[in-house]
Enzyme design. Structure first.
Site, PDB file in Angstrom:
ATOM      1  N   GLU A 114     122.049 -55.450   6.326  1.00 44.59           N
ATOM      2  CA  GLU A 114     120.979 -54.980   7.211  1.00 44.59           C
ATOM      3  C   GLU A 114     121.230 -55.414   8.651  1.00 44.59           C
ATOM      4  O   GLU A 114     121.543 -56.573   8.926  1.00 44.59           O
ATOM      5  CB  GLU A 114     119.617 -55.549   6.786  1.00 44.59           C
ATOM      6  CG  GLU A 114     118.527 -55.098   7.762  1.00 44.59           C
ATOM      7  CD  GLU A 114     117.185 -55.773   7.551  1.00 44.59           C
ATOM      8  OE1 GLU A 114     117.013 -56.496   6.560  1.00 44.59           O
ATOM      9  OE2 GLU A 114     116.316 -55.552   8.409  1.00 44.59           O
ATOM     10  N   ASP A 179     118.736 -72.687  11.758  1.00 40.10           N
ATOM     11  CA  ASP A 179     118.242 -72.439  13.100  1.00 40.10           C
ATOM     12  C   ASP A 179     117.617 -73.739  13.593  1.00 40.10           C
ATOM     13  O   ASP A 179     116.705 -74.262  12.969  1.00 40.10           O
ATOM     14  CB  ASP A 179     117.190 -71.315  13.042  1.00 40.10           C
ATOM     15  CG  ASP A 179     116.616 -71.017  14.419  1.00 40.10           C
ATOM     16  OD1 ASP A 179     117.142 -71.547  15.411  1.00 40.10           O
ATOM     17  OD2 ASP A 179     115.632 -70.264  14.490  1.00 40.10           O
ATOM     18  N   ILE A 180     118.149 -74.254  14.656  1.00 41.21           N
ATOM     19  CA  ILE A 180     117.560 -75.459  15.228  1.00 41.21           C
ATOM     20  C   ILE A 180     117.072 -75.095  16.615  1.00 41.21           C
ATOM     21  O   ILE A 180     117.837 -74.571  17.428  1.00 41.21           O
ATOM     22  CB  ILE A 180     118.582 -76.597  15.321  1.00 41.21           C
ATOM     23  CG1 ILE A 180     119.309 -76.739  13.999  1.00 41.21           C
ATOM     24  CG2 ILE A 180     117.892 -77.897  15.690  1.00 41.21           C
ATOM     25  CD1 ILE A 180     120.615 -77.443  14.121  1.00 41.21           C
ATOM     26  N   ASP A 181     115.820 -75.346  16.834  1.00 37.50           N
ATOM     27  CA  ASP A 181     115.223 -74.903  18.079  1.00 37.50           C
ATOM     28  C   ASP A 181     114.721 -76.108  18.859  1.00 37.50           C
ATOM     29  O   ASP A 181     114.075 -76.994  18.294  1.00 37.50           O
ATOM     30  CB  ASP A 181     114.052 -73.974  17.762  1.00 37.50           C
ATOM     31  CG  ASP A 181     113.640 -73.182  18.968  1.00 37.50           C
ATOM     32  OD1 ASP A 181     113.661 -71.957  18.885  1.00 37.50           O
ATOM     33  OD2 ASP A 181     113.306 -73.797  20.003  1.00 37.50           O
ATOM     34  N   CYS A 198     117.843 -78.888  29.446  1.00 32.83           N
ATOM     35  CA  CYS A 198     118.783 -79.423  30.420  1.00 32.83           C
ATOM     36  C   CYS A 198     119.869 -80.142  29.638  1.00 32.83           C
ATOM     37  O   CYS A 198     119.795 -80.242  28.419  1.00 32.83           O
ATOM     38  CB  CYS A 198     118.095 -80.373  31.391  1.00 32.83           C
ATOM     39  SG  CYS A 198     117.501 -81.861  30.602  1.00 32.83           S
ATOM     40  N   CYS A 201     118.545 -83.090  27.277  1.00 37.92           N
ATOM     41  CA  CYS A 201     117.960 -82.856  25.963  1.00 37.92           C
ATOM     42  C   CYS A 201     118.899 -82.062  25.069  1.00 37.92           C
ATOM     43  O   CYS A 201     118.708 -82.018  23.855  1.00 37.92           O
ATOM     44  CB  CYS A 201     116.576 -82.220  26.051  1.00 37.92           C
ATOM     45  SG  CYS A 201     116.433 -80.746  27.029  1.00 37.92           S
ATOM     46  N   GLY A 231     121.445 -68.767  22.970  1.00 38.09           N
ATOM     47  CA  GLY A 231     121.229 -68.059  24.228  1.00 38.09           C
ATOM     48  C   GLY A 231     120.210 -68.719  25.120  1.00 38.09           C
ATOM     49  O   GLY A 231     120.175 -68.484  26.323  1.00 38.09           O
ATOM     50  N   HIS A 236     122.370 -71.846  16.209  1.00 40.16           N
ATOM     51  CA  HIS A 236     122.347 -71.292  14.861  1.00 40.16           C
ATOM     52  C   HIS A 236     123.621 -71.699  14.156  1.00 40.16           C
ATOM     53  O   HIS A 236     124.623 -71.964  14.810  1.00 40.16           O
ATOM     54  CB  HIS A 236     122.298 -69.758  14.899  1.00 40.16           C
ATOM     55  CG  HIS A 236     121.085 -69.222  15.573  1.00 40.16           C
ATOM     56  ND1 HIS A 236     121.037 -67.964  16.103  1.00 40.16           N
ATOM     57  CD2 HIS A 236     119.885 -69.771  15.804  1.00 40.16           C
ATOM     58  CE1 HIS A 236     119.842 -67.748  16.630  1.00 40.16           C
ATOM     59  NE2 HIS A 236     119.128 -68.844  16.464  1.00 40.16           N
ATOM     60  N   ASP A 465     114.432 -75.256  11.155  1.00 38.85           N
ATOM     61  CA  ASP A 465     113.396 -74.263  10.872  1.00 38.85           C
ATOM     62  C   ASP A 465     113.658 -73.781   9.442  1.00 38.85           C
ATOM     63  O   ASP A 465     114.534 -72.964   9.202  1.00 38.85           O
ATOM     64  CB  ASP A 465     113.494 -73.112  11.874  1.00 38.85           C
ATOM     65  CG  ASP A 465     112.433 -72.067  11.628  1.00 38.85           C
ATOM     66  OD1 ASP A 465     111.842 -72.067  10.523  1.00 38.85           O
ATOM     67  OD2 ASP A 465     112.188 -71.257  12.520  1.00 38.85           O
TER      68      ASP A 465
END
Lengths: 589, 500
Positions: A114, A179-181, A198, A201, A231, A236, A465
């Protein structure tokens, strides 16, 4: 080589086509109008439900202008033009086909994948599928999506979804993705918040990559990991091994849980309001390994190594783990009953007690232990204490102190540090000084078994996540997309060199397309090697090379697998023949 | 007819044909334990067919309830034992001289047959299959625990599961990791046998970090061997059920068995909450929600107050609450108005773009176009772990002690019940805690509604047999009992299977 006008020509052809094949799509797009950014899953183009949407039609109005402006930094028109060139010349379609086809051993593996697109008009199209790289490129050039998502491999081509009954269309396989945000780190970040990042972090991401990369390779034996910058503010990971792709939902959930830190409920519940704190992975109450886990000294590396030494004596311990832990803890408490001063002089550190042979090591899972020794331990001082300055102000240290179980110690530290703030500038303690002091004090306290280690894990251990990783049909943004808000290309990150990765200087859409223009305009570049590709003239080159190494390794694995299968088959056949021969011989006798 | 089953489970290898020093009179059942790899090749009457199935079903229900309501592992076993001994008594091999081989054979035959009948009845939908696998595995493990060690070992040997023992050298090479993972002394480690299996086989241990994994292999200590057995049982049964599900339509059955089978399957279904969407007389209007909050279970009350407080709810919370409202009889048009007015701080456009889709999605008009049913307690508890800023989930699971206390106070719970509920919550029995809360507050809800409460309270005081399994079940029970205390109102349709 196709040029700009060719491109425009294809586009105009496609627009005509759109009228017939995707009329609804076109209508929707114009209805939706502009680039409202608020929500993505706004409309799916999934069937005729005009009547339903009419219910709310009356209130449909164009979004507020500032929303539009925020969406894309360059003007929309320009952005889309650049994006089209990017897709035309730079996006590695053929490589994607190589990747997601996985040698196409399984029938039409690529075609059953998909794809979903988010168009500039904020229309969201799911369940697209393509038979080949050319198909994919063609459609992407036609739609020019601002975001491309990759979903699962289904039992049939997703575009044929509507030809079967709803239950008959199911997701079969997908890469194991993570996924780490950065927003999940907001409670420990002091430099930026929300969408901003920045270099300071970004360290949290570096730590996350280092730990997860090791865990996935060493613990789970996965080899084909692609780390990608998302991005903007996260990373990811695409685990592409065959075994990873075939994992069940339960297996994915278990891996995610394995990779999430267990933080004892006692501190998280009492200190963080009405919600359990992040990553309290186990809820059945039986899994509080961490509460009883071993106390040790993290302030210097030596100690961390020392704990690997073997204890010399044992006790008869046929009981369950839980009882063991209980006993260790109890013993520890008993020991602590002796006079404080005396105890410290005699046995300065608890790990030493264990070396002296007072029992087995307390539970500290090998995976966490490795993360702690190899990564967390080193990074805590640098990232949390130095860069985040997490004990720098009263507000910040209150957060840290909240994880100290000893309430008396908490208030004592708070008072001491507060006093110190008022002293002369050169005497004011740094975060590192404060941490050293706290560690020292915690070691003395009876209640702080491994609070120090807990704090380190709380601050630095990767925060995943979970839903993205668990659900098979969850979508994840494709690598090499352009983030519509930052203009940055979602480039792969080499986990070996993740410490050097700088998210602020990754190639941008404007940058790479501009560079390509400049390079192609130079006369000396007119003559090019046959093999030279456009990306080689842009900043994308090293990233693309990394991607190709990843692809090559997958191809090698596939080859090995095929070879092994062939060998096994041949062997089987041979054995069968042998058996038949013997049978015949038996019959003749 | 059951002979037809033989080809339904394709992967059957006969574990029982392995020779063993056992009594020949026991035939294919040398052990009280059975992995059910071979279908039973017997003729039996329709009568037997039905009674066997129902007897086993009773046991499985007891297993399910035991896990929901019992507090400690030994209490679970005791709970199961009562039902087990009554409906499906199985003597262990040691009793062979006491009760006679013929009896043992009969019991095991019944066990065998009834298992396969339930497979037929419960293979049709994924939900049914999941339920059966879960309960059958629990039942098997219960029996496994009851059996003697020697018998267990022999049974495991005969199963011939693929779990190689880790060599001493290999164990030594990862000694440090193993010892820290388990917190074991060196001696204990050396005295423990480890099995090396793919980590996929022991997911539970992996998830809890209770096992050491290296390069995809889990090093499972002897002690956790039952986990491996349970897993083997589970995956074997899951695969067999899927095969059966595919084969059943081709079974070419006459009209004798299908009705029996579907009625057996419904036995289970009747116990979960199926919202009465069609013919629901009490349509709930958007402005009636606030008046009904008294009947809401704690999770929904929590969401409702969060919604009123923030004029907003996050995604999962919207799904959880929205579907609940749908379940209590709110039609789509009302739902759209309800959410629009609830989110009063945003513009029409924001709402249309961001949220109306969601509402329609819940009603099966968008996306996958499934007519979604309200979330059950299990779903709320187990999926979508809420983050710090989320409001969804089960309050018993997510709230801190203090918040839970406040919540209980708002329901007017008495002190004794409060400690009881707090204890249940602490032990992780969220649904039971919720049921207790219902039991404890039911009277109060009446007091608010009607002064003449004594009569209904007497009725209500009969302890709930069934645990709260669905937020909508709570709502319906609450409404019905309120209506009972107000005889003037027409009785709503009886929606409580639980009351039976």
């Amino acid at each position: 080589m196709p040029n700009e006008s060719d491109l425009l020509a294809t586009l105009s052809v496609n627009t005509e086509k759109e009228g017939e094949s995707d009329g609804e799509n076109g209508a929707k797009r114009s209805a939706a109008g502009s680039l409202g950014g608020a929500s993505k899953r706004l409309r799916t183009i999934n069937g005729a439900h005009e009547t339903d949407s009419e219910v709310m039609q009356g209130s449909l109005a164009p979004p507020a202008p500032e929303q539009v402006m925020k969406t894309i930094s360059v003007s929309d028109e320009q952005f889309l033009t650049l994006l089209r060139i990017f897709y035309q010349k730079l996006f590695p379609f053929a490589d994607f086909y190589r990747w997601l086809g996985y040698g196409n051993i399984d029938n039409a593996y690529f075609a059953k994948r998909e794809w979903s697109f988010t168009l500039a008009s904020d229309v969201y199209i799911r369940f697209q599928s393509f038979a080949s790289a050319e198909d994919l490129k063609h459609e992407i050039l036609r739609m020019c999506p601002v975001k491309i998502d990759i979903g699962a491999v289904y039992n049939l081509q997703p575009k044929d979804k509507k030809t079967v009954l709803p239950g008959a269309f199911t997701a079969r396989e997908r890469e194991l993705v993570f996924d780490i945000d950065m927003t999940d780190y907001d409670d420990v970040r002091t430099c930026c918040s929300a969408a901003e990042i920045c270099l300071k972090c970004w360290d949290f991401m570096t730590v996350a990559i280092k730990i997860l990369d090791r865990a996935l390779r060493d613990d789970f034996g996965f080899q084909h990991l692609l780390w990608v910058y998302s991005g903007r503010r996260g990373v990811h990971c695409w685990v592409s091994d065959e075994r990873a792709r075939k994992l069940s939902v339960e297996a994915r959930a278990s891996i995610v849980q394995f990779l999430s830190v267990v933080v004892s409920d006692s501190t998280s519940k009492s200190n963080s309001g009405n919600r359990n704190n992040y990553h309290v992975a186990h809820d059945d109450g039986s899994d509080d390994d961490f509460v009883h886990a071993m106390a040790e000294d993290s302030a210097d590396e030596r100690d961390a190594n020392r704990q690997t030494m073997e204890p010399t004596s044992d006790e008869d311990d046929d009981d369950e783990d839980e009882e063991d832990e209980y006993r260790t803890k109890k013993e520890r408490l008993d020991n602590d009953d002796s006079d404080d001063e005396h105890r410290r002089r005699k046995k300065p550190r608890r790990p030493n007690q264990r070396e002296l042979g007072e029992g087995p090591p307390a539970v500290f899972h090998a995976s966490l232990r490795r993360a702690y020794q190899k990564v967390l331990h080193k990074h805590f001082t640098k990232t949390v204490l130095h860069e985040m300055d997490s004990l720098g102000t009263r507000e910040r240290w209150t957060k840290v102190l909240a994880f100290v179980p000893d309430i008396e110690l908490r208030s004592r530290m708070d008072a001491q540090w507060k006093n110190n703030l008022e002293s002369s500038p050169e005497e004011v303690m740094s975060s590192i000084d404060r941490w050293k002091m706290l560690v020292k004090e915690m070691r003395r306290s009876r209640q702080c078994g491994n609070a120090m280690r807990d704090i380190i894990f709380r601050y630095l251990y990767p925060r995943l996540d979970a839903n993205v990783s668990i659900g098979l049909n969850h979508l994840l943004k494709s690598p090499f997309c352009v983030h519509p808000k930052t203009g940055r290309v979602c480039v792969p990150i080499d986990p070996q060199k993740c410490a050097e990765f700088n998210p602020l200087t990754v190639p941008t859409l404007e940058g790479v397309v501009g560079a390509l223009n400049v390079a192609n305009r130079r006369p000396e570049n007119d003559v090019r090697d046959e093999d030279e590709e456009d990306f080689e003239r842009t900043a994308l080159k090293p990233y693309m090379e990394h991607f190709r190494i990843f692809l090559k390794q997958i191809a090698e694995s596939t080859k090995t697998r095929l070879r092994l299968e062939q060998e096994a088959n041949a062997k089987q056949q041979q054995m069968r023949r042998q058996a038949e021969k013997e049978n015949r011989r038996d019959l003749t006798f | 007819m059951l002979k037809q089953n033989r080809h339904l489970t394709a992967s059957a290898t006969n574990a029982h044909e392995v020779t063993r020093h056992n009594d020949p009179r026991l035939g294919p059942y040398p052990s009280s334990l059975n992995f059910y790899t071979v279908p039973p090749p017997y003729e039996l009457t329709l009568m037997e067919f039905e009674t066997y199935a129902l007897d086993r079903l009773r046991v499985l229900k007891a297993v399910e309830t035991a896990f929901l309501r019992a507090k400690k592992p030994d209490a679970v076993d005791r709970f199961i034992q009562t039902a087990h001994d009554e409906h499906m008594h199985l003597n262990r091999n040691v009793r062979i001289n006491g009760v006679g081989a013929a009896k043992l054979y009969q019991e095991r035959r019944k066990d065998h047959i009834s298992h396969f009948i339930l497979r037929l009845a419960y293979c049709r939908t994924p939900d049914l299959r999941r339920w059966l696998v879960k309960q059958e595995t629990a039942l098997f493990m219960y029996r496994f625990r009851q059996e003697e060690k020697a018998e267990r070992t022999r049974f495991i040997q005969d199963l011939n599961l693929d779990m190689p023992v880790v060599s001493n050298a290999e164990r030594a090479s990862v000694a440090t990791e193993l010892r820290f993972t388990h917190g074991w002394s060196r001696e204990r480690l050396e005295n423990t046998t480890f099995y090396r299996v793919p980590f996929e086989n022991v997911l539970r241990l992996v998830a809890r970090q209770k096992v050491f994994v290296k390069h995809g292999w889990a090093y499972v200590p002897e002690r956790d061997q039952p986990v491996l057995i349970a897993n083997a049982f589970r995956s074997q049964l899951t695969a067999a059920l899927e095969a059966t599900a595919k084969a059943v339509p081709r079974m070419d059955e006459d009209d004798r068995l299908i009705p029996v089978l579907s009625s057996i399957a419904k036995q289970y279904l009747s116990n979960t909450y199926a919202p009465a969407t069609e013919g629901h007389k009490d349509r709930v209007k958007h402005n009636e929600v606030d008046g009904l909050v008294g009947h809401f279970p704690p999770c929904m009350r929590n969401l409702h107050s969060a919604l009123r407080r923030d004029a907003h709810l996050k995604h999962v919370a919207r799904l959880q609450f929205g579907l609940f409202l749908k379940g209590i009889g709110m039609p789509l048009e009302e739902a759209l108005i309800f959410w629009r007015t609830a989110f009063h701080r945003m513009t029409d456009d924001q709402f249309t773009k961001g949220y109306a889709y969601n509402v329609r999605y819940n009603y099966g008009l968008e996306g996958k176009r499934t007519n979604y049913t309200p979330y059950s307690c299990i779903k709320i508890i187990t999926s979508n772990q809420p983050g710090p800023t989320d409001n969804h989930g089960c309050p018993f699971k997510e709230f801190s002690k203090n918040d839970l206390k406040l919540l209980m106070k708002s329901y007017g719970v008495e002190e004794t019940a409060m400690t009881d509920i707090a204890k249940l919550t602490k032990d992780g029995h969220y649904q039971v805690a919720c049921t207790r809360l219902y039991e404890a507050t039911r009277g109060n809800a009446h007091r608010l509604a009607n002064a003449s409460l004594e009569k209904s309270k007497a009725e209500a005081n009969a302890p709930l047999v069934q645990t709260v399994e669905h937020p909508n079940q709570w709502f319906d029970m609450s409404r019905i009992s309120a209506a009972q205390s107000q005889p003037s109102r027409t009785k709503p349709k009886n929606l409580t299977p639980a009351a039976k």
